[in-house]
Design a protein around this motif. Structure first.
Motif, PDB file in Angstrom:
ATOM      1  N   PRO A   1      19.861 -18.988  16.494  1.00 27.37           N
ATOM      2  CA  PRO A   1      20.535 -20.610  16.934  1.00 27.37           C
ATOM      3  C   PRO A   1      20.406 -20.883  17.908  1.00 27.37           C
ATOM      4  CG  PRO A   1      21.883 -19.136  15.682  1.00 27.37           C
ATOM      5  CD  PRO A   1      20.958 -18.341  16.055  1.00 27.37           C
ATOM      6  N   ALA A   2      19.963 -20.630  19.028  1.00 24.19           N
ATOM      7  CA  ALA A   2      20.181 -21.031  20.556  1.00 24.19           C
ATOM      8  C   ALA A   2      19.206 -21.587  20.434  1.00 24.19           C
ATOM      9  CB  ALA A   2      20.151 -19.861  21.529  1.00 24.19           C
ATOM     10  N   THR A   3      17.354 -21.022  20.087  1.00 23.95           N
ATOM     11  CA  THR A   3      16.108 -22.148  20.100  1.00 23.95           C
ATOM     12  C   THR A   3      15.606 -22.403  19.033  1.00 23.95           C
ATOM     13  OG1 THR A   3      14.876 -19.771  19.531  1.00 23.95           O
ATOM     14  CG2 THR A   3      15.502 -19.571  21.781  1.00 23.95           C
ATOM     15  N   GLY A   4      16.246 -22.114  17.837  1.00 31.61           N
ATOM     16  CA  GLY A   4      16.040 -23.476  16.523  1.00 31.61           C
ATOM     17  C   GLY A   4      14.566 -22.680  16.039  1.00 31.61           C
ATOM     18  N   LEU A   5      14.713 -21.874  16.446  1.00 31.50           N
ATOM     19  CA  LEU A   5      12.877 -20.597  16.175  1.00 31.50           C
ATOM     20  C   LEU A   5      13.075 -19.031  15.319  1.00 31.50           C
ATOM     21  CD1 LEU A   5      10.382 -22.735  18.763  1.00 31.50           C
ATOM     22  CD2 LEU A   5      11.764 -23.208  16.358  1.00 31.50           C
ATOM     23  N   GLY A   6      12.174 -19.037  15.474  1.00 35.51           N
ATOM     24  CA  GLY A   6      12.574 -16.888  14.852  1.00 35.51           C
ATOM     25  C   GLY A   6      12.484 -16.725  15.502  1.00 35.51           C
ATOM     26  N   LEU A   7      12.796 -15.077  16.390  1.00 33.08           N
ATOM     27  CA  LEU A   7      12.378 -14.546  16.998  1.00 33.08           C
ATOM     28  C   LEU A   7      11.636 -14.029  17.408  1.00 33.08           C
ATOM     29  CD1 LEU A   7      15.449 -11.678  15.881  1.00 33.08           C
ATOM     30  CD2 LEU A   7      15.759 -13.980  17.416  1.00 33.08           C
ATOM     31  N   THR A   8      10.971 -13.478  18.469  1.00 32.50           N
ATOM     32  CA  THR A   8       9.822 -13.212  18.876  1.00 32.50           C
ATOM     33  C   THR A   8       9.386 -11.387  19.450  1.00 32.50           C
ATOM     34  OG1 THR A   8       9.917 -13.935  21.262  1.00 32.50           O
ATOM     35  CG2 THR A   8       8.574 -15.269  19.922  1.00 32.50           C
ATOM     36  N   ARG A   9      10.638 -10.796  19.501  1.00 39.92           N
ATOM     37  CA  ARG A   9      11.046  -9.159  19.778  1.00 39.92           C
ATOM     38  C   ARG A   9      11.019  -8.989  18.589  1.00 39.92           C
ATOM     39  NH1 ARG A   9      16.363 -10.145  20.572  1.00 39.92           N
ATOM     40  NH2 ARG A   9      15.709 -10.381  22.857  1.00 39.92           N
ATOM     41  N   ARG A  10      10.166  -8.094  18.437  1.00 41.87           N
ATOM     42  CA  ARG A  10      10.033  -6.518  17.415  1.00 41.87           C
ATOM     43  C   ARG A  10      11.475  -6.188  17.252  1.00 41.87           C
ATOM     44  NH1 ARG A  10       5.047  -5.065  15.664  1.00 41.87           N
ATOM     45  NH2 ARG A  10       6.368  -4.717  14.207  1.00 41.87           N
ATOM     46  N   ILE A  11      12.420  -6.774  16.711  1.00 44.99           N
ATOM     47  CA  ILE A  11      13.100  -5.363  16.125  1.00 44.99           C
ATOM     48  C   ILE A  11      13.865  -5.361  15.162  1.00 44.99           C
ATOM     49  CG2 ILE A  11      15.105  -7.466  16.102  1.00 44.99           C
ATOM     50  CD1 ILE A  11      16.507  -6.219  18.775  1.00 44.99           C
ATOM     51  N   ALA A  12      14.693  -4.322  15.035  1.00 39.23           N
ATOM     52  CA  ALA A  12      14.899  -4.111  13.651  1.00 39.23           C
ATOM     53  C   ALA A  12      16.963  -3.314  13.647  1.00 39.23           C
ATOM     54  CB  ALA A  12      13.613  -3.110  12.952  1.00 39.23           C
ATOM     55  N   ALA A  13      17.833  -3.849  12.641  1.00 40.76           N
ATOM     56  CA  ALA A  13      18.700  -3.057  12.960  1.00 40.76           C
ATOM     57  C   ALA A  13      20.001  -3.070  11.784  1.00 40.76           C
ATOM     58  CB  ALA A  13      20.337  -3.998  13.745  1.00 40.76           C
ATOM     59  N   THR A  14      20.346  -1.788  12.469  1.00 36.91           N
ATOM     60  CA  THR A  14      20.864  -1.055  10.616  1.00 36.91           C
ATOM     61  C   THR A  14      22.145  -0.852  11.065  1.00 36.91           C
ATOM     62  OG1 THR A  14      19.588   0.038   9.682  1.00 36.91           O
ATOM     63  CG2 THR A  14      21.549   0.636   8.802  1.00 36.91           C
ATOM     64  N   LEU A  15      22.795  -1.800  10.127  1.00 40.97           N
ATOM     65  CA  LEU A  15      24.955  -1.756  11.193  1.00 40.97           C
ATOM     66  C   LEU A  15      25.935  -1.430   9.920  1.00 40.97           C
ATOM     67  CD1 LEU A  15      26.298  -4.470  13.715  1.00 40.97           C
ATOM     68  CD2 LEU A  15      27.321  -3.919  10.677  1.00 40.97           C
ATOM     69  N   ILE A  16      26.312  -0.617   9.945  1.00 43.83           N
ATOM     70  CA  ILE A  16      28.236   0.019   8.630  1.00 43.83           C
ATOM     71  C   ILE A  16      29.025  -1.077   9.375  1.00 43.83           C
ATOM     72  CG2 ILE A  16      28.694   2.343   8.068  1.00 43.83           C
ATOM     73  CD1 ILE A  16      25.799   4.278   8.561  1.00 43.83           C
ATOM     74  N   ALA A  17      29.490  -0.881   8.214  1.00 42.55           N
ATOM     75  CA  ALA A  17      30.777  -1.262   8.230  1.00 42.55           C
ATOM     76  C   ALA A  17      31.552  -1.163   7.985  1.00 42.55           C
ATOM     77  CB  ALA A  17      30.835  -3.249   8.259  1.00 42.55           C
ATOM     78  N   PRO A  18      33.300  -1.157   7.829  1.00 45.32           N
ATOM     79  CA  PRO A  18      33.928  -0.929   6.819  1.00 45.32           C
ATOM     80  C   PRO A  18      33.744  -2.099   4.950  1.00 45.32           C
ATOM     81  CG  PRO A  18      35.179  -1.279   8.508  1.00 45.32           C
ATOM     82  CD  PRO A  18      33.826  -2.076   8.857  1.00 45.32           C
ATOM     83  N   ASP A  19      33.041  -3.422   5.109  1.00 53.30           N
ATOM     84  CA  ASP A  19      32.843  -4.089   4.156  1.00 53.30           C
ATOM     85  C   ASP A  19      31.293  -4.662   4.573  1.00 53.30           C
ATOM     86  OD1 ASP A  19      33.094  -6.978   5.155  1.00 53.30           O
ATOM     87  OD2 ASP A  19      34.834  -5.225   6.285  1.00 53.30           O
TER      88      ASP A  19
END
Length: 351
Positions: free
Chosen positions: A275-293
């Motif tokens: 949202p800060a740049t209005g463009l796609g990320l350029t870093r190679r990154i993946a996240a898996t997140l576990i939460a209560p819902d």
């Protein structure tokens, strides 16, 4: 002398009878649960249902109701359907309170909370930026600078004011548009799992693409197997590496540019928009997140990619029930993806 048979007191006979019924009942076989699976296309993805129920009738009744609810949520939260509640809200003028349904009120409330938590890394008002970037990916070229500047100016989650007592939303800035694509599927998965539980189906998993709402484990198991994907080293014969964890009574979401990206002039751009740049990320990154819902997991998985490992650790590591694993592929060290882990759900992995 003849012995006489003594008659046992009635209360004693009753007590023995109750005891026998209890013992026999405790050892009688429990009705085995049957496994049922169903798929349903909705909200631009496939919902996969995995349930263990007493009968096909119980399973089908619950699944039909869960799917109907997902469709109802889509009619509320879709930005593709011109007459959805969200589309009407986007067309509404600024500075005017707009009544909200219960579901849209819940979605917007949680979205604003997560925007505050992530310092704007998750922002549902980045709708124009997302539309602009989708167009750029289709056209295989970067957006014009003036369009990117416009996208940034239209992104401001603080311009959304909710009156919780009256259930209304007021947009305090003109041209604000809302896109719930980063949270609505998780919300729908949660809602579907709730319906299944109301029908007595607690051993269930609802998967909305990469967003999982997970109930009690399958019979005889300690959890539902969930496959985790991360980057393989450069020149690896496999595009990604997989591992598996067992989960129950929580939610899990994965986000990243493992497979969705754009390459222009030798530079790789993610489908995830910052949202800060209005463009796609350029870093190679993946996240898996576990939460209560799943609502929370859906939104925070994308936010974690935008925040990056260190900022995500700073903002999320002390949140109750939150665990995450972020894999980042540093182009300077392409043969060794870097893994960042926080929370009890993931075991430390050798770097």
């Amino acid at each position: 002398m003849h012995s006489q048979r003594q008659r046992l007191p009635n209360h004693f006979i009753t007590l023995v009878g109750i005891t026998l019924l209890f013992v026999l009942g405790a050892h009688s076989p429990v009705h085995a649960l049957e496994y049922f699976q169903r798929n349903h296309a909705a909200m631009g993805t496939q919902f996969h249902f995995h349930v263990h129920a007493e009968s096909a009738q119980v399973a089908n009744t619950a699944l039909d109701e869960a799917i109907s609810l997902i469709e109802a949520i889509n009619q509320i939260a879709s930005d593709y359907l011109p007459e959805s509640e969200l589309s009407r809200l986007n067309r509404a003028p600024a500075h005017q309170p707009i009544p909200l349904s219960d579901d849209l009120h819940a979605l917007l409330t949680r979205s604003i909370e997560i925007s505050a938590l992530t310092e704007g890394a998750f922002d549902i008002t980045a709708a124009y930026a997302v539309q602009n970037w989708r167009r750029a990916r289709r056209q295989q070229q970067l957006p014009k600078p003036e369009l990117t500047a416009k996208a940034i100016s239209m992104t401001n989650w603080r311009a959304l004011e909710i009156n919780h007592h009256q259930r209304t939303l007021t947009k305090t800035q003109p041209e604000i548009l809302i896109d719930l694509g980063g949270i609505a599927k998780g919300y729908a998965a949660d809602a579907a799992l709730t319906i299944l539980r109301q029908h007595g189906i607690t051993r269930a998993l609802v998967a909305a693409s990469g967003d999982l709402a997970i109930g009690d484990p399958p019979p005889g198991k300690s959890g539902w197997p969930v496959t985790l994907r991360s980057f393989a080293a450069k020149d690896s014969p496999s595009p990604d590496v997989t591992s598996e964890i067992l989960l129950h009574n929580c939610a899990c979401s994965t986000s990243g540019d493992l497979h969705q990206y754009l390459e222009l002039d030798g530079k790789r751009w993610s489908h995830i928009v910052d949202p800060a740049t209005g463009l796609g990320l350029t870093r190679r990154i993946a996240a898996t997140l576990i939460a209560p819902d799943s609502t929370t997991a859906d939104a925070l998985a994308t936010a974690a990619c935008i925040l990056g490992p260190q900022k995500a650790l700073q903002l999320l590591q002390d949140r109750p029930g939150i665990s995450f694993r972020i894999t980042e592929l540093d182009e300077a060290h392409p043969h060794r993806p870097h893994l960042t882990i926080s929370g009890p759900a993931f075991k430390p992995t050798a770097q």
